[in-house]
Design a protein around this motif. Structure first.
Motif, PDB file in Angstrom:
ATOM      1  N   ALA A 184       3.795 -10.592  15.142  1.00  0.00           N
ATOM      2  CA  ALA A 184       2.743  -9.874  14.418  1.00  0.00           C
ATOM      3  C   ALA A 184       2.913  -8.371  14.554  1.00  0.00           C
ATOM      4  O   ALA A 184       2.727  -7.624  13.586  1.00  0.00           O
ATOM      5  N   GLU A 189       1.331  -5.390  11.979  1.00  0.00           N
ATOM      6  CA  GLU A 189      -0.105  -5.669  11.989  1.00  0.00           C
ATOM      7  C   GLU A 189      -0.819  -4.745  12.974  1.00  0.00           C
ATOM      8  O   GLU A 189      -0.290  -4.385  14.020  1.00  0.00           O
ATOM      9  N   TRP A 193      -6.344  -6.721  13.606  1.00  0.00           N
ATOM     10  CA  TRP A 193      -5.835  -7.965  13.009  1.00  0.00           C
ATOM     11  C   TRP A 193      -5.256  -8.875  14.090  1.00  0.00           C
ATOM     12  O   TRP A 193      -5.515 -10.088  14.083  1.00  0.00           O
ATOM     13  N   LEU A 196      -8.163 -10.407  16.158  1.00  0.00           N
ATOM     14  CA  LEU A 196      -8.994 -11.386  15.463  1.00  0.00           C
ATOM     15  C   LEU A 196      -8.216 -12.608  14.996  1.00  0.00           C
ATOM     16  O   LEU A 196      -8.724 -13.736  15.044  1.00  0.00           O
ATOM     17  N   GLN A 197      -6.987 -12.399  14.539  1.00  0.00           N
ATOM     18  CA  GLN A 197      -6.241 -13.492  13.916  1.00  0.00           C
ATOM     19  C   GLN A 197      -5.275 -14.192  14.867  1.00  0.00           C
ATOM     20  O   GLN A 197      -4.931 -15.362  14.648  1.00  0.00           O
ATOM     21  N   GLU A 198      -4.823 -13.502  15.895  1.00  0.00           N
ATOM     22  CA  GLU A 198      -3.806 -14.088  16.766  1.00  0.00           C
ATOM     23  C   GLU A 198      -4.334 -14.451  18.156  1.00  0.00           C
ATOM     24  O   GLU A 198      -4.064 -15.528  18.677  1.00  0.00           O
TER      25      GLU A 198
END
Length: 291
Positions: A184, A189, A193, A196-198
């Motif tokens: 990421a 990123e 991000w 929150l996403q990983e």
């Protein structure tokens, strides 16, 4: 070469949080909390009397068919005050725990993702807060600002946010070194991000376990403040207040303060049974971080 490596690593599966069924202890805890959840929802509707109504001219009446748990020191129905006090106790504790978990998780994950300098600053500030005994710190803040319900909730939330910070930072630090986070970063990123996403999707399980533990701590802390006279003020009453204001009955052999004390103990035991069972079944690595 970085793009090629990234394409290869992206195909590898991310770690999964596999939930396991609860054991016997966990189900006992669920049953205890289920009982108190029913009281929380229906308490005000099933209370036989108004919680502030003087139903007897004499205080400390023994339990009877008229007053199932007896009366308090002023002649108010103890069962009604306990039912209504359950709602106040749990609302305050849940709100305080949400503040603690939200603030602590955001800052903890930020410290792990944003880099060494941010991590050092946030960690040193957090260490400074942790150096103060929680009860003493709470007493000082509440004595200065007053014992209103918003002050009690926010103070409890900020005090326990420091412990949540340590847990969430430790969990996030384990994740930032893994391949999917490296990929990421290679994709460009941003910190938000990645967080929150990983990271958060892979640590939410331990954080939920920690939430349960902090909720038990919040109830005990708020009850301790009320017992010391700096918590919920009359005519309102939480569990700690009910214990404190009826303590004089113990010298006469009256069991009135025992009932709210049992409520505090049973709720804390139920939460601990669930948390211990989840932590054990999730692995010792998770259990070790919940400090």
């Amino acid at each position: 070469m970085i793009d090629a490596a990234a394409d290869t690593l992206v195909e590898s599966p991310q770690p999964e949080n596999k939930s396991k069924p609860l054991g016997t202890a966990g189900y006992i805890g669920v049953a205890i909390l289920g009982f108190w959840f029913i009281i929380f929802v229906l308490g005000a509707f099933i209370a036989p009397y108004d919680a502030t109504e003087f139903v007897s001219d004499d205080g400390f009446l023994a339990p009877s068919t008229t007053f199932l748990l007896g009366t308090d020191y002023l002649g108010r129905d103890l069962l009604s005050r306990l039912l209504v006090g359950t709602q106040l106790t749990l609302i305050m504790a849940i709100c305080a725990t949400v503040i603690a978990s939200g603030l602590g998780t955001v800052l903890g994950v930020l410290a792990a993702v944003a880099g060494r300098s941010v991590d050092m600053i946030l960690s040193r500030i957090n260490d400074a807060f942790l150096s103060f005994p929680t009860t003493i710190l709470g007493l000082v803040i509440i004595a200065a600002l007053g014992a209103s319900i918003p002050v009690l909730v926010v103070t409890t939330g900020f005090i326990y946010a420091s412990s949540v910070f340590r847990v969430s930072r430790a969990l996030a630090m384990d994740q930032v070194q893994l391949d999917y986070v490296v990929v990421a970063r290679a994709r460009g990123e941003g910190h938000v991000w990645i967080a929150l996403q990983e990271i958060l999707p892979n640590i939410y399980g331990p954080l939920l376990v920690d939430f349960g533990m902090r909720l038990a701590f919040a109830i005990l802390f708020l009850s301790a403040l009320s017992f010391l006279g700096l918590g919920v003020q009359p005519p309102l009453a939480d569990w700690g207040t009910l214990v404190r204001e009826n303590m004089t009955g113990l010298t006469s052999g009256v069991l009135t303060p025992i009932f709210p004390a049992i409520a505090i103990a049973s709720f804390a035991v139920g939460l601990n049974l669930i948390v211990d069972d989840l932590a054990t079944r999730s692995g010792q690595d998770i259990a070790g971080k919940l400090i």
